[in-house]
Design a protein around this motif. Structure first.
Motif, PDB file in Angstrom:
ATOM      1  N   GLU A 137       1.906   6.578  -6.990  1.00  0.00           N
ATOM      2  CA  GLU A 137       0.924   7.567  -7.443  1.00  0.00           C
ATOM      3  C   GLU A 137       1.503   8.982  -7.358  1.00  0.00           C
ATOM      4  OE1 GLU A 137      -3.381   6.714  -6.541  1.00  0.00           O
ATOM      5  OE2 GLU A 137      -3.041   8.479  -5.293  1.00  0.00           O
ATOM      6  N   THR A 180       2.225   1.679  -3.423  1.00  0.00           N
ATOM      7  CA  THR A 180       1.182   2.147  -4.343  1.00  0.00           C
ATOM      8  C   THR A 180       0.985   3.662  -4.215  1.00  0.00           C
ATOM      9  OG1 THR A 180       0.075   0.015  -4.142  1.00  0.00           O
ATOM     10  CG2 THR A 180      -1.248   1.816  -5.013  1.00  0.00           C
ATOM     11  N   ASP A 181       0.952   4.145  -2.967  1.00  0.00           N
ATOM     12  CA  ASP A 181       0.809   5.592  -2.730  1.00  0.00           C
ATOM     13  C   ASP A 181       1.995   6.358  -3.294  1.00  0.00           C
ATOM     14  OD1 ASP A 181      -1.573   5.285  -1.452  1.00  0.00           O
ATOM     15  OD2 ASP A 181      -0.792   5.552   0.584  1.00  0.00           O
ATOM     16  N   LEU A 223       0.836  -1.216   0.000  1.00  0.00           N
ATOM     17  CA  LEU A 223       0.000   0.000   0.000  1.00  0.00           C
ATOM     18  C   LEU A 223       0.863   1.256   0.000  1.00  0.00           C
ATOM     19  CD1 LEU A 223      -2.770  -1.112   2.528  1.00  0.00           C
ATOM     20  CD2 LEU A 223      -3.164  -0.475   0.141  1.00  0.00           C
ATOM     21  N   VAL A 224       1.936   1.235   0.778  1.00  0.00           N
ATOM     22  CA  VAL A 224       2.842   2.386   0.821  1.00  0.00           C
ATOM     23  C   VAL A 224       3.471   2.592  -0.559  1.00  0.00           C
ATOM     24  CG1 VAL A 224       5.063   3.202   1.746  1.00  0.00           C
ATOM     25  CG2 VAL A 224       3.317   2.294   3.298  1.00  0.00           C
TER      26      VAL A 224
END
Lengths: 147, 116
Positions: free
Chosen positions: B74, B70-71, B67-68
C-alpha cells in the motif's frame, strides 16, 4: 497408547524438529491430514509464543513436548520453565480501528482455541504445562490421504 | 534454519509477479516469506500475486508476514493479492478473521484477469 517425548531449545529454527516428529508419528500411526495440519498449527502457535515471550534473559531454554496418541485422540503437552502464562486467559485479539487492518497480536492463541478440542493450562512446580487435545481417528486406513 | 518444509518460487505473467508458496509456512520460515515479498515490493513490482494453492497450512506468523507485505504494498502503491486457497488453508484464514482483510481470488486465472 503411543508416547513420544521431544526436547528442543527455545529458538524458532528448532520448531522444525517438532514439525518433523509430529509428521513422522502421524504417518506411522495413520492420523488424517486435516487433524495433523490442525495439530501442527496449534503446536507451532503455542511453542512460538513461548519462544517469543516466556523468557527475557536472552538465554537458551529447554521446551519439552510430549505427544500422546490414543485410539481416538492426540494429546500434545508442552512444558517450559518460563514465566507463568495462562494462554486461556489471554484476551481475544482487539478488533482493528475502523478502516485499519488487524494486527496479528493474540491471533495465534485465538486460532488454537478453534483448532483443538481441549486446551488446558496448569502451573506445576514452577513450570507451565499447556495441554492440547485433538479428537481424531488414529489408525484409519489411508488416513494420510483423507481431506 | 530448517526451510525444507517451504518453497518460494517466482514467475512472471505479463506485468504481474506471481509468487508461488508451497508446503508449510510456520514460525521457523515465515520471515523468509516476508523478506521475499518485501524485497519484490521495494524493488518496484507494482502487481504481486501470491499463489497459496500448494500450501498445506500456515500459522499466525505467516499471516503476520502477509499483513506486513500488504501494508508495504500500500505504501508503494503496488497491488498485492492472494489466490487459490485450498479448503483447510481457507479455514485458517476464517479462524483468523482474515478473509476480508486480503484481496483473495479463487484461482490464479481469475486473479490475473483482474490484476493483469
Amino acid at each position: 497408547m503411543r508416547e513420544v517425548e521431544l526436547r528442543i531449545g527455545s529458538e524458532m529454527a528448532e520448531i522444525g524438529t517438532l514439525r518433523d516428529a509430529l509428521d513422522a508419528l502421524a504417518a506411522e500411526l495413520g492420523i488424517g491430514m486435516r487433524p495433523l495440519m490442525q495439530l501442527q498449527v496449534a503446536l507451532d502457535e503455542v511453542v512460538s509464543n513461548l519462544i517469543k515471550y516466556a523468557w527475557d534473559d536472552g538465554g537458551r531454554h529447554e521446551i519439552l513436548v510430549r505427544i500422546r496418541a490414543g485410539a481416538d485422540q492426540v494429546e500434545l503437552e508442552i512444558v517450559d520453565d518460563g514465566r507463568a502464562f495462562d494462554p486461556l486467559a489471554a484476551p481475544a485479539p482487539e478488533p482493528p480501528p475502523a478502516g485499519k487492518r488487524p494486527r496479528p497480536g493474540g491471533l495465534g492463541i485465538h486460532m488454537v482455541k478453534q483448532l483443538v478440542d481441549q486446551f488446558a493450562y496448569e502451573r506445576i512446580a514452577g513450570r507451565n504445562h499447556t495441554r492440547l487435545v485433538k479428537s481424531c481417528a488414529v489408525g484409519a486406513i489411508g488416513g494420510r490421504k483423507e481431506e | 534454519m530448517n526451510n525444507s518444509a517451504l518453497s518460494i518460487g517466482e514467475t512472471r505473467a505479463g506485468s504481474v509477479c506471481v509468487v508461488t508458496l508451497a508446503g508449510r509456512i510456520d514460525s521457523s520460515n515465515a520471515n523468509d516469506v516476508m523478506a521475499a515479498l518485501t524485497r519484490l515490493i521495494t524493488a518496484g513490482e507494482k502487481s504481486i500475486l501470491v499463489d497459496l494453492g500448494a500450501v498445506l497450512y500456515l500459522t499466525s506468523a505467516a499471516f503476520r508476514a502477509l499483513l506486513v507485505a500488504t501494508d508495504e504494498a500500500e505504501r508503494q502503491a503496488a497491488r498485492f493479492a492472494l489466490c487459490s486457497l485450498a479448503g483447510h488453508v481457507r479455514e485458517l484464514f476464517e479462524m483468523g478473521g482474515l478473509t476480508e482483510v486480503f484481496a483473495i481470488h479463487e484461482s490464479r486465472e481469475d486473479a490475473l484477469r483482474q490484476l493483469g
